[in-house]
Design an enzyme around this catalytic site. Sequence first.
Site, PDB file in Angstrom:
ATOM      1  N   HIS A   1       1.259  -0.872  -0.082  1.00 37.02           N
ATOM      2  CA  HIS A   1       0.589   0.270   0.462  1.00 37.02           C
ATOM      3  C   HIS A   1       1.182   1.180   0.128  1.00 37.02           C
ATOM      4  O   HIS A   1       0.991   2.307   0.099  1.00 37.02           O
ATOM      5  CB  HIS A   1      -1.036   0.047   0.876  1.00 37.02           C
ATOM      6  CG  HIS A   1      -0.443   0.203   2.346  1.00 37.02           C
ATOM      7  ND1 HIS A   1      -0.112  -1.119   3.321  1.00 37.02           N
ATOM      8  CD2 HIS A   1      -0.004   1.240   3.002  1.00 37.02           C
ATOM      9  CE1 HIS A   1       0.461  -0.196   4.513  1.00 37.02           C
ATOM     10  NE2 HIS A   1       0.747   1.115   4.655  1.00 37.02           N
TER      11      HIS A   1
ATOM     12  N   GLY B   1       2.714   5.736   9.528  1.00 37.17           N
ATOM     13  CA  GLY B   1       4.686   5.660   9.186  1.00 37.17           C
ATOM     14  C   GLY B   1       5.524   5.112   9.478  1.00 37.17           C
ATOM     15  O   GLY B   1       6.035   4.851   8.646  1.00 37.17           O
TER      16      GLY B   1
ATOM     17  N   SER C   1       4.245   1.705   8.315  1.00 37.94           N
ATOM     18  CA  SER C   1       3.677   1.162   7.602  1.00 37.94           C
ATOM     19  C   SER C   1       5.036   0.030   6.247  1.00 37.94           C
ATOM     20  O   SER C   1       5.874   1.559   6.383  1.00 37.94           O
ATOM     21  CB  SER C   1       2.936   1.236   6.484  1.00 37.94           C
ATOM     22  OG  SER C   1       1.581   1.117   7.155  1.00 37.94           O
TER      23      SER C   1
ATOM     24  N   SER D   1       1.766  -3.974   7.777  1.00 36.94           N
ATOM     25  CA  SER D   1       1.157  -3.292   7.043  1.00 36.94           C
ATOM     26  C   SER D   1      -0.417  -2.422   7.924  1.00 36.94           C
ATOM     27  O   SER D   1       0.034  -1.371   6.888  1.00 36.94           O
ATOM     28  CB  SER D   1       0.165  -4.588   7.096  1.00 36.94           C
ATOM     29  OG  SER D   1      -0.901  -4.118   5.908  1.00 36.94           O
TER      30      SER D   1
END
Length: 354
Positions: free
Chosen positions: A200, A308, A310, A325
């Site tokens: 993502h 942040g 991620s 995630s």
Amino acid sequence: MRRNSRARLGVSLLLVAGALGLGAAPSTAADTPAAPSAIPAPSAYALDAKVDRALGAATAGTYLDAKTGKLVVTVTTDRAEKQARATGATVRRVARSAAQLDAAMETLEAEAKITGTSWGIDPRTNKVAVEADSSVSARDMARLEAVAERLGGAVDIQRVPGEFRREVLGGGAIYGGGSRCSAAFNVTKGGARYFVTAGHCTNISANWSASSGGSVIGVREGSSFPTNDYGIVRYTDGSSPAGTVDLYNGSTRDITSAANAVVGQAIQKSGSTTKVTSGTVTAVNVTVNYSDGPVYNMVRTTACSAGGDSGGAHFAGSVALGIHSGSSGCSGTAGSAIHQPVTEALSAYGVTVY
């Protein structure tokens, strides 16, 4: 129910972009055993992989015993018990087989795919552990509970605070498309250097920098989200970053292998927002129903995290486990960090660690 993916790895946390937050927290059901604080020995990961090869769907899952730290294999038949004992693992007979747990998850997928929910296997309880966040309406909660009731005790549901949401932040680390994420592990293929991060994040931008508005250090070469949550960026600045994880205390951790996380084990998470936090693995083969689509085969932990983080690294000692995630953050010292198994990303891109 079995995991789809089971490696000298390293991370250079120079990079950091948008984060995806989960409104889920780990299950606190009374029948969930306490987890050991120790990091598994490399032999435990090797034994887990051996059990997977030997038994496949004949086991209802593996976990680390809270008191001994030894790998426990759950089975439902005499034949599976004999196969499990032949691997050298501790064996426990349980009520529900892998096929029954799979069927329960398939029913949830077909009848209760509600945004703000997630579910995965907790082999310690021999059940599917479901979480529903605060965005799930009373009507949808009743629907979820009705489906669970029909599954005859195979499902535990926990209502948790927060919401599954995206949290895109500004600030240092890896930047792309005006967003910030964290890099996970540095990898190589054919002499070229790359890093893996969350899909993502790589969906946001093709070009990535080490500082906001800085020069490009890497270019996206792959991205998979939703369904999965991993992506890969090739270094284009001529650098040869070290294969280590930033511990945010002036030191780093050399990562020498990769494995799949085992329920009950201790883990650490390194990310650009909350730095290094610790937790325990509570479920595997987790489905998370984000607003923009589900992701599958994830791992649920109790580590703290925030927007942040991620794309950051989940690891245990020198073993790389996953790519961060998302999370709803922390409540005291308890978090809900979910990771994408890193072995799946390594296999998908044909890369190795160094």
